[in-house]
Write an enzyme that holds these catalytic residues in place. Structure first.
Site, short mmCIF file in Angstrom:
data_model
loop_
_atom_site.label_atom_id
_atom_site.label_comp_id
_atom_site.label_asym_id
_atom_site.label_seq_id
_atom_site.Cartn_x
_atom_site.Cartn_y
_atom_site.Cartn_z
N HIS A 253 0.91 -1.00 -0.04
CA HIS A 253 0.03 -0.09 -0.11
C HIS A 253 0.86 1.20 0.03
CE1 HIS A 253 -3.33 2.71 0.67
NE2 HIS A 253 -2.66 3.19 1.72
N ASP B 198 1.04 5.21 -0.43
CA ASP B 198 0.47 6.26 -0.22
C ASP B 198 1.33 7.29 -1.15
OD1 ASP B 198 -1.65 5.95 1.67
OD2 ASP B 198 0.08 5.66 3.21
N ASP C 122 -7.57 1.72 2.11
CA ASP C 122 -7.23 2.45 3.22
C ASP C 122 -8.15 3.73 3.46
OD1 ASP C 122 -5.97 3.20 5.37
OD2 ASP C 122 -4.27 4.48 4.35
N HIS D 210 -5.74 9.79 -0.68
CA HIS D 210 -6.49 9.85 0.72
C HIS D 210 -5.76 10.39 1.85
CE1 HIS D 210 -4.73 5.48 0.38
NE2 HIS D 210 -4.74 5.86 1.53
ZN LIG Z 1 -3.18 5.01 2.62
#
Ligand SMILES: [Zn+2]
Ligand SMILES: *[C@@H]1O[C@H](CO)[C@@H](O)[C@H](O)[C@H]1NC(C)=O
Ligand SMILES: *[C@@H]1O[C@H](CO)[C@@H](O)[C@H](O)[C@H]1NC(C)=O
Length: 988
Positions: free
Chosen positions: A54, A56, A178, A428
């Site tokens: 994951h 970001d 997420d 996000h």
């Molecule tokens: Zn995230």
């Protein structure tokens, strides 16, 4: 209909490439997608291990710090090494799988790879061993994003994948593991983009418990009330453990679980223990899911930098667990992907619980509601929204001005920088406001670079369209009355570009120093104008950035997708405008609205619609909730960037009364209210407006008392709401909300304020049988109705503690003013209308706030040869139709999206099918052909087919029978429908 592109040539070209690359498997048709999925065991419990990372797109570090692995002192994370390592490890065993999600990172990495690596990666993709999932530029936030920017960022990522890998690069599954709550409009968009299913990790803890018991963690989301099923149906799976591996099975270098120690000659042999724990875990998990397939997410934040650790242990796990089958075990574990798992669920031919509401708000515990980020970083949220407006204008003018807009008298202009900056900003932890301060600055800086390139493009394009290459100024500080050109000029020209497909009228407030001006429109007709004094609050706010004493106010009009030009010149020796009066008249009125104020308090007291003869009592004031510091008995959760947790349910009033001044002339009426040194407002009614404007200014929020503050404005009305209120979803369809209630489970409410907050992106309203009070906002915010008749909106937050969700900083924005604190100014528009199907005006009003006209200024009078007015359309589009996208795709093609902007049943006049002729759309761009695409523009509509799913309740969806378009050129839009076309064009 003309076919698009040079398909034949491209096929030949890729055939040649295949021959040259020399991999034996390349002689076959690539087998990617569902066909490449591993075999499973029908009579066993199949455990799909999904190796994933994951990543970001900015959070604790900037997107590029994450990419390179810079600043590992903040967080150890380097995406380039992850991709290097995974590609290496995938080659070692054809059964190994990996998924990749964030195109912003993959794009960065791909650019830097040599041909040899690219060929290997292409082969991995073609064999389904490396699979793209989701595939947008980022994994967007769902609460604070606007649908137009979400569609753009998905299009950007999906296009890169298609351009690079063709059909094998097309993701089948949406993956939002997420984001902090899930919007129905996102599900609707994913369905229309052609995704077969959607997986996520976070939902309310009470909802999760109920779904576990009912085996409803996998469901069918019917995400639109207007689009006929299954158009907006999306199979939705909630992952078993967020997006982490089960306890005991994290083998990343960042984890501490034991590796599999499988040499019996060495110490600590643990194969038996690991296998037992795994079988137990799998059996437990299978109890809460419906089929004999379960999924395990083997990875987490920025994992797989050293992928060998993960794969070496998973190889062993698979070998030893499946080894038990010989001894009668009925568990089969395999490397898999979300789409392979989804395919098995589909094959199960089961029925799935139907859901029609959304997943907001998200709470991970009784006092931990993630409803603060709806408002966190209000200035960044506004800048992101304005940037979207400029990007759409930039895209349109690139098409209307043709190639010379990219390279013209003002240099190299481009929409690419803004497109990518906006793509990153949808992440996000970006527009959501949950990033560290230095990362927030980085997002803003990227957008600012986008502005620079777009402004050059706009100047080039307007030079083409107007025939004048005069230098233009774009006054970005107009909201604080700063514009050096208008402040000092005696004669100037202003162009108003309108990005909407309907004519607009708009009021401009320009900072000036003269006392009277003549304003003429493009036809040379005089325009009524007024000069008013700049308020004290604005003078303080702008500091030494401007020196204007006055504002010139007048109404402008602009044609659809075009501009109009106004000439403004100073009139000498005119008397100064009267200074604002310290009190009365305490009524403002125009043809449409009447507003009264309470003379004792200076607050709003009533609002009347003079056309519909409706009237409500309406007061409005500002309050702050005292943010929990995390030290009370019930819970130690403080308010922070994510979480809203007031420590009492009663907000503090900032002042019971406002000091007021009034301004009144034939163009604008204002009541200027000062509530405290840090809260002021202008209540404004323009002569020709049907809406009341509330321009609020808040900050620096004081914190010397040691109290974090969450500032709201509250409208208290006589409307009988009985607990109901309405909020939009990503700026599109509206959802009904009810206080202390969730449609899908029996709520135990533990936070009476924070647990009733919902995100609004463009509007909220309250209504009863007689009247509807609508608030249109200029950015995403949090809103609620805590008592009947009331609607509150959170405007600003300043907090002193971190809320322990990882960001590690209190949300304490200081802004340009230094340690004093950030001042934020914004606007709410209020309308009072009959409820429901009457002449509802909030759709066009909200679109007008999202796509604002772009003003540009030039010194002096326009040259006689200048074209003063232009429209890029042959005619305005019908009122129900919004022009969502006009964007250059290739040198000879343009991406077009037409949107029906009304819900079904929402408006008597406009909630009807409406037809648009594509060939008669543009005034100058010749449309030669049109091919319909999926919403994400990565697939031809005619080739789009999705897996079908059956709901356990309600109606199974028969294929929608939409009437055929009247002709290939005439396309019909039904309520809330968006249609995407690739137009083959000839441009001048
Ligand atoms: Zn995230
Ligand atoms: C799926 O189930 C339905 C209803 O039970 C049945 O009619 C249909 O034939 C099944 N489809 C497959 C492919 O088994
Ligand atoms: C996908 O990309 C290929 C080139 O790789 C192109 O030929 C094709 O037209 C694209 N498909 C769509 C739907 O844009």
């Amino acid at each position: 209909m003309a076919a698009h592109g040079n398909t034949a040539v491209l096929v030949l070209f890729s055939f040649l490439q295949v021959c040259v690359s020399g991999f034996p498997t390349n002689n076959r048709e690539p087998v990617c997608g569902y066909k490449s999925c591993p075999a499973t065991q029908p009579s066993m419990l199949n455990v799909h291990l999904v190796p994933h990372t994951h990543d970001d797109v900015g959070w604790l570090k900037t997107v590029d710090q994450y990419y390179y692995g810079d600043r590992n002192d903040i967080q150890h994370a380097g995406v380039q090494y992850i991709l290097d390592s995974v590609v290496e490890e995938l080659q070692k065993d054809p059964t190994r799988r990996f998924i990749y999600v964030e195109s912003a990172f993959f794009y960065r990495w791909w650019k830097q790879q040599k041909q040899a690596t690219r060929r290997i990666v292409t082969q991995l993709v073609n064999e389904g061993r490396l699979e793209f999932i989701n595939g947008g530029w980022c994994m967007s936030d769902e609460a604070t994003t606007h649908y137009s920017a979400v569609i753009d960022q998905m299009t950007l990522g999906l296009r890169f994948l298609n351009d690079t890998f063709g059909p094998c690069g097309r993701p089948r599954v949406a993956w939002h593991i997420d984001p902090f709550g899930h919007a129905r409009e996102h599900a609707s968009m994913f369905a229309q983009m052609g995704y077969d299913g959607f997986f996520f990790g976070r939902l309310d803890y009470q909802d999760r418990e109920r779904r576990k018991k009912a085996k409803e963690l996998e469901l069918l989301w019917r995400a639109s009330e207007s689009l006929s099923p299954p158009t907006a149906d999306l199979f939705t799976g909630i992952l078993p453990n967020g997006y982490n591996p089960p306890d005991g099975f994290c083998w990343d270098q960042s984890c501490t679980d034991s590796p599999i120690r499988d040499d019996p000659d060495l110490e600590d042999f643990n194969v038996h223990d690991v296998v037992q724990l795994f079988l137990e875990t799998a059996h437990n998990q299978s109890k809460i899911y419906k089929t004999n397939h379960i999924i395990m997410t083997m990875g987490s934040d920025f994992q797989y930098e050293n992928a060998n650790l993960w794969y070496k242990n998973m190889d062993k796990l698979i070998r030893y667990v499946n080894g038990q089958q010989a001894a009668g075990s009925k568990v089969n574990v395999l490397y898999s992907t979300p789409s392979c798992y989804l395919q098995e669920l589909h094959r199960a031919n089961s029925t799935w619980a139907l859901k029609t509401d959304d997943f907001f708000p998200y709470a991970d515990d009784a006092h931990d509601f993630w409803t603060g980020y709806f408002t966190s970083r209000p200035a960044l949220k506004r800048y992101e929204r304005q940037s979207n407006s400029l990007l759409q204008t930039c895209n349109q003018l690139e098409v209307l001005g043709g190639p010379r807009s990219r390279s013209g008298p003002f240099g190299k202009g481009s929409s690419d920088f803004m497109r990518r900056a906006m793509g990153v900003a949808q992440h996000h932890d970006a527009v959501s406001g949950t990033e560290k301060q230095h990362v927030a600055y980085d997002y803003a800086r990227r957008l600012a670079t986008g502005w620079d390139y777009c402004q050059i493009l706009v100047m080039n394009s307007l030079a083409v369209l107007s025939g004048s290459d005069d230098m233009r100024a774009f006054c970005e500080g107009l909201n604080i009355s700063v514009c050096p050109l208008t402040e000092s000029s005696k004669m100037f020209t202003m162009s108003v570009y309108n990005p909407l497909a309907h004519p607009i009228s708009w009021y401009v407030h320009l900072p000036v120093n003269g006392s009277a001006y003549s304003v003429t429109d493009a036809q040379g007709k005089p325009v009524a104008s007024a000069v008013i004094h700049i308020s004290k609050a604005t003078q303080v706010l702008r500091g030494d950035r401007g020196f204007a004493q006055n504002e010139l106010v007048f109404q402008v009009q602009a044609p659809p997708l075009g501009y109009s030009t106004y000439s403004i010149s100073l009139l000498q020796n005119r008397p100064l405008p009267p200074p604002p009066r310290p009190k009365a008249p305490l009524t403002m009125q125009n043809k449409y609205l009447k507003v009264t104020f309470d003379p004792a308090t200076g607050l709003l007291s009533s609002l009347s619609n003079l056309e519909t003869k409706q009237s409500i009592q309406l007061s409005q004031n500002f309050y702050w909730y005292n943010a929990s510091a995390g030290n009370n008995e019930e819970s130690n959760q403080p308010s922070g960037a994510y979480i809203f947790r007031p420590n009492t349910s009663t907000p503090f009033i900032i002042s019971k009364t406002a000091k007021i001044q009034t301004v009144q002339n034939g163009v604008v009426q204002e009541v200027r209210q000062v509530f405290s040194p840090w809260v002021s407002q202008v209540v404004r009614l323009h002569e020709e407006s049907r809406e009341l404007e509330l321009e609020w200014t808040i900050g620096p929020v004081p914190f010397q008392d040691g109290l974090g503050k969450e500032v709201i404005t509250r409208l208290d009305s006589s409307i009988k709401t009985a607990g109901y209120f309405y909020t939009d979803s990503n700026g599109r369809e509206v959802l009904e909300r009810r206080r202390d209630y969730r449609p899908t489970w029996k709520l135990i409410q533990s936070e009476p304020i924070a647990g009733n907050y919902y995100p609004i992106n463009s509007r909220a309203y309250i209504k009863d049988k007689e009247a509807q009070l609508t608030v249109v906002t200029d950015r995403s915010q949090g809103a609620s109705s805590i008592v009947d008749g009331s609607l509150e909106i959170m405007l600003h937050r300043r907090l002193l503690y971190d809320d322990v969700r990882g960001v590690g900083e209190p949300l304490n924005e200081t802004g340009e003013a230094g340690p004093e604190g950030l001042v934020v100014r914004g606007r709410l528009l209020l309308t009072l209308t009959p409820p429901d199907t009457a002449a509802n005006t909030h759709r066009p009003l909200a679109q007008g706030q999202v796509l604002q006209p772009l003003l540009s200024f030039t010194e002096g009078a326009p040259k006689p040869s200048t074209r003063l007015q232009f429209s890029g359309l042959q005619a305005a589009l019908p009122p129900a139709v919004h022009l969502l996208t006009v964007s250059q795709w290739d040198y000879d093609s343009v991406l077009l999206r037409l949107e029906h902007q009304y819900q079904s049943g929402e408006s008597k006049a406009f909630s009807q099918p409406v037809t648009v002729n594509l060939q008669k759309l543009f005034s100058q761009v010749e449309v030669l052909g049109a091919t319909e695409m999926s919403l994400g523009a990565n697939q031809w509509k005619s080739e789009m087919s999705r897996l079908d799913w059956r709901p356990s309740t309600g109606t199974a969806a028969p294929p929608p029978k939409r009437p055929a378009d009247p002709s290939p050129w005439e396309v019909t839009l039904n309520p809330m429908e968006i249609r995407t076309f690739l137009l083959r064009v000839r441009q001048s």
